[in-house]
Structures are given as C-alpha cells and as structure tokens.
Design an enzyme around this catalytic site. Structure first.
Site, PDB file in Angstrom:
ATOM      1  N   MET A  99      26.155  14.373  25.295  1.00 17.46           N
ATOM      2  CA  MET A  99      25.589  14.869  26.552  1.00 17.46           C
ATOM      3  C   MET A  99      26.647  14.785  27.640  1.00 17.46           C
ATOM      4  SD  MET A  99      21.843  13.047  26.439  1.00 17.46           S
ATOM      5  CE  MET A  99      22.479  11.543  25.705  1.00 17.46           C
ATOM      6  N   PHE A 186      24.452   9.797  33.374  1.00 14.88           N
ATOM      7  CA  PHE A 186      25.766  10.432  33.263  1.00 14.88           C
ATOM      8  C   PHE A 186      26.199  10.551  31.796  1.00 14.88           C
ATOM      9  CE2 PHE A 186      25.397   8.598  37.515  1.00 14.88           C
ATOM     10  CZ  PHE A 186      25.433   9.782  38.247  1.00 14.88           C
ATOM     11  N   GLY A 187      27.508  10.866  31.547  1.00 18.34           N
ATOM     12  CA  GLY A 187      27.953  11.233  30.206  1.00 18.34           C
ATOM     13  C   GLY A 187      27.583  10.220  29.138  1.00 18.34           C
ATOM     14  N   SER A 188      27.098  10.682  27.989  1.00 22.40           N
ATOM     15  CA  SER A 188      26.599   9.760  26.983  1.00 22.40           C
ATOM     16  C   SER A 188      26.380  10.492  25.652  1.00 22.40           C
ATOM     17  CB  SER A 188      25.301   9.122  27.467  1.00 22.40           C
ATOM     18  OG  SER A 188      24.441  10.123  27.991  1.00 22.40           O
ATOM     19  N   ARG A 189      25.752   9.779  24.706  1.00 23.83           N
ATOM     20  CA  ARG A 189      25.595  10.330  23.372  1.00 23.83           C
ATOM     21  C   ARG A 189      24.360   9.731  22.698  1.00 23.83           C
ATOM     22  NH1 ARG A 189      30.470   9.266  19.175  1.00 23.83           N
ATOM     23  NH2 ARG A 189      29.123   8.429  17.558  1.00 23.83           N
TER      24      ARG A 189
END
Length: 219
Positions: A99, A186-189
C-alpha cells in the site's frame, strides 16, 4: 466518500499546523508576495494529501464463502511459496500487497470465520517492500479459521512511513468477510498465508482493491 475515524486526530493536527504556519507568514512576511503564495499552495497541497489518505470510499463489497478477498488496496508484490514461522511453522503460499501513501489504508477480513490467533509485534520500520519487513517491522498477525476448517493468516506490516497500526479484532471474535479489521497509517503492506495448492487469482504487479478483488479460491 467519507473520512475514516482514524484520520480525525491527524486531520485536526494538520489543520492546526496549517493555521499557525499561515498566521506566522502573514504576520512576518506579508510583504513578500511570492513566499506567501508558496506557503498557501503548500498548505493546500498538504491538506489534500492528508485528507485523501484517510478517505473511506463507498463500495459494493464482495462476499463469497469459497473465496479469499483482498484485505487491502494496493499492488501485488509477492506470490511465492515460503516458510511461515510464527503460527503454522511450515510452508505456505504467501501473497503480499503493498500500500503506497496514495492508497486507501483500510484493512478488511479476507474470509469469514473465527479469530483463532492474534498477536501484536513492536518492531522496526524498514521499507515495506524489504523482505525482512515481514519478520522485523512493527506488525500484527491474525489467523481466521474458515467454517470448512481452513485457517488463513494475514499480517499487517508497518512501512518506512507508517508509525501506527490499528486493529479491531481479538482471539475468539467471529468476523465477516470484507468488514474492517484494521488500519495502517501511511505506506505499509499486508501479507496473506494460504495452504499450499490454493488457486491464486492474482498476478505480480496487479493493482487490487480491498473487499472487492478476489485473491484466491478455497478448496
């Protein structure tokens, strides 16, 4: 489209920062027109970025008893056989969805069933595409057992920008497919671990939508 509840505090802090910044610029540098407009444009862009990050778009979610639905928006970055060492302690089929900051960051249950295992791990903030992020970053692990007895493990993983993972489940909960189980800021997985032999309907680099795109079919 609405704003997710996890964004209320961040949006309020952003608005306060923008107000203070603009008030300071207007007071100290009102005669420097280019600087004033630069700050105005920066403030507007910052507000839009924060607002869109916490958006909660209206969707018609997919529910199908024999299918696994994508738990997050993003891009498929991993489809491979790997060793899952925390819960199953054997080989599983791993599917990972990255993401970016522009994706919707709501996480949704890939299947319906009972939460058999949950654990939160504090950790590092390596880039989400780093293979070590699955075992070293801040993360949660959730295992839901389907009605047919098939367990599916999914893991929220914080990225380099993410500093807070939120979850809404605990062991023993009965969860429904495509309903929210958490949020990552925020940015992640998100990693999903399926039994070997599971038919995966995705391809690497495919863009998917949480609660909509069919990830796999349960046997």
């Amino acid at each position: 489209m609405t704003i997710h509840k996890e964004g209320y505090t961040t949006i309020a802090i952003s608005l306060l920062f923008i107000f203070v910044l603009n008030a300071f610029i207007d007071y100290k540098f009102a005669d420097i027109t280019w600087l004033t407009w630069l700050v105005y444009i920066f403030s507007f862009a910052l507000f839009i970025i924060v607002l869109q990050f916490f958006r909660n778009p209206s969707r018609q979610f997919v529910t199908a008893d024999n299918k696994v639905i994508c738990p997050a928006d993003g891009k498929v970055v991993v489809i491979e056989e790997t060793e899952e060492g925390e819960y199953f302690k054997d080989k599983r089929l791993q599917v990972s969805i990255f993401m970016s900051p522009v994706n919707v960051h709501i996480n949704r249950n890939p299947i319906s069933g009972v939460v058999k295992f949950f654990k939160y791990h504090p950790g590092k903030y390596l880039a989400a595409w780093n293979p070590k992020s699955s075992t070293e970053n801040e993360r949660t692990t959730v295992v839901v057992e389907h009605a047919n007895g098939t367990p599916v493990l999914f893991r929220q993983i914080a990225g380099a920008l993410a500093r807070r993972i939120v979850w809404y489940v605990k062991e023993g909960d009965q969860v429904k497919q495509s309903q929210e189980f958490g949020f990552i800021k925020f940015g992640s997985r998100v990693d999903i671990f399926l039994p070997l032999g599971t038919k995966v309907n995705l391809e690497l680099d495919q863009v998917v939508k949480g609660g909509i795109t069919v990830l796999a079919e349960l046997s």
